[in-house]
Write an enzyme that holds these catalytic residues in place. Sequence first.
Site, PDB file in Angstrom:
ATOM      1  N   HIS A 187     104.636  86.433 -50.412  1.00  0.00           N
ATOM      2  CA  HIS A 187     105.328  85.907 -51.597  1.00  0.00           C
ATOM      3  C   HIS A 187     105.507  84.396 -51.456  1.00  0.00           C
ATOM      4  O   HIS A 187     105.675  83.873 -50.361  1.00  0.00           O
ATOM      5  CB  HIS A 187     106.683  86.585 -51.761  1.00  0.00           C
ATOM      6  CG  HIS A 187     107.340  86.319 -53.073  1.00  0.00           C
ATOM      7  ND1 HIS A 187     108.029  85.156 -53.328  1.00  0.00           N
ATOM      8  CD2 HIS A 187     107.396  87.055 -54.217  1.00  0.00           C
ATOM      9  CE1 HIS A 187     108.495  85.198 -54.570  1.00  0.00           C
ATOM     10  NE2 HIS A 187     108.121  86.324 -55.129  1.00  0.00           N
ATOM     11  N   GLU A 237     100.703  84.459 -58.558  1.00  0.00           N
ATOM     12  CA  GLU A 237     101.992  83.874 -58.916  1.00  0.00           C
ATOM     13  C   GLU A 237     101.926  82.359 -58.731  1.00  0.00           C
ATOM     14  O   GLU A 237     102.167  81.857 -57.634  1.00  0.00           O
ATOM     15  CB  GLU A 237     103.137  84.487 -58.106  1.00  0.00           C
ATOM     16  CG  GLU A 237     102.913  84.572 -56.599  1.00  0.00           C
ATOM     17  CD  GLU A 237     104.208  84.778 -55.827  1.00  0.00           C
ATOM     18  OE1 GLU A 237     105.244  85.041 -56.445  1.00  0.00           O
ATOM     19  OE2 GLU A 237     104.173  84.621 -54.601  1.00  0.00           O
ATOM     20  N   GLY A 246     110.427  81.005 -61.827  1.00  0.00           N
ATOM     21  CA  GLY A 246     111.800  80.584 -62.077  1.00  0.00           C
ATOM     22  C   GLY A 246     111.941  79.333 -62.908  1.00  0.00           C
ATOM     23  O   GLY A 246     113.044  78.839 -63.107  1.00  0.00           O
ATOM     24  N   SER A 259     107.851  83.662 -64.212  1.00  0.00           N
ATOM     25  CA  SER A 259     108.635  83.539 -65.457  1.00  0.00           C
ATOM     26  C   SER A 259     108.218  84.579 -66.492  1.00  0.00           C
ATOM     27  O   SER A 259     108.083  84.281 -67.681  1.00  0.00           O
ATOM     28  CB  SER A 259     108.505  82.117 -66.027  1.00  0.00           C
ATOM     29  OG  SER A 259     109.109  81.165 -65.172  1.00  0.00           O
ATOM     30  N   GLY A 279     110.273  88.771 -61.855  1.00  0.00           N
ATOM     31  CA  GLY A 279     111.296  88.238 -60.965  1.00  0.00           C
ATOM     32  C   GLY A 279     112.695  88.408 -61.491  1.00  0.00           C
ATOM     33  O   GLY A 279     113.198  89.519 -61.615  1.00  0.00           O
TER      34      GLY A 279
END
Length: 278
Positions: free
Chosen positions: A120, A192, A198, A238, A259
């Site tokens: 991640h 990602e 975020g 997002s 997320g």
Amino acid sequence: MHKTIPEANAFVDRLADLLRQPPPPAEIVGTGGARVPGSAGGGPPPGKVGTGGASAGPPPVIIVLAPPFTALSSVAAAIRAHPFALSAQDLHWEEHGAFTGEVSASMLKDAGCRYVIVGHSERRQVFGETNAAVQKKSAAALRHGLRPILCIGETSDQRASGQTEQVLSVQLAEGLAAVAKERAGEVVIAYEPVWAIGSGHPATPDQAREAHRHIRTRIRALWGQDAAGQVPIIYGGSVTSDNIAELLATPEIDGALVGSACLDPLQFARILTIARAV
């Protein structure tokens, strides 16, 4: 998913209630930032979320929850009566040894996990996790019957300097170097883009499609056409109920890694409801 054990259990119960009518026909992983398509026994062919074969209606959706280590056993018990699968957020590659604070693949298996997230962006960016470490973790997961969700993605500086494809190629090749092509159906790739996570500014469908297309091309080069067709490639960064439909309707995107939007069971249920209709 940053929750205490009582919070995690309450989340499961609330999500199950929200999805009870009608029953969810899809497959999604919720870690407080992740979702994965594919069936428990193997990954679906590329297409939409959780595509498991020909169907007259929307493809089924597999819901995978990824709580923190401390809540894994509790959530495993809570989801027994619900159509959810369990994932860990990380693992250590060694089975035994002096690795204080680490959790091995066999420990995750004992806790009820069927998936585990590796590489991640936060592990890479905050904790300095290398491609070599990700490679070991992917192999360890498969040795113990866990499906690794291998995360790859570029930073904003790397994208601005035209390095996106190079970064993805290296992360993918090194992350999968210890995985045989015969295990392709057990691997999930999560694209990602670090700059989107975020930020409230997800990749556009065109940006995501191009990245996913490149990833699929690289898997084909590594493992061949047949194996590449077994690997679901999902998008994370997002993801919300406002953009999930557009993302999942985009060619090359097989699912989503959600997320912060999945921290609220109501918001997560909305995403699942939309996903199952795409």
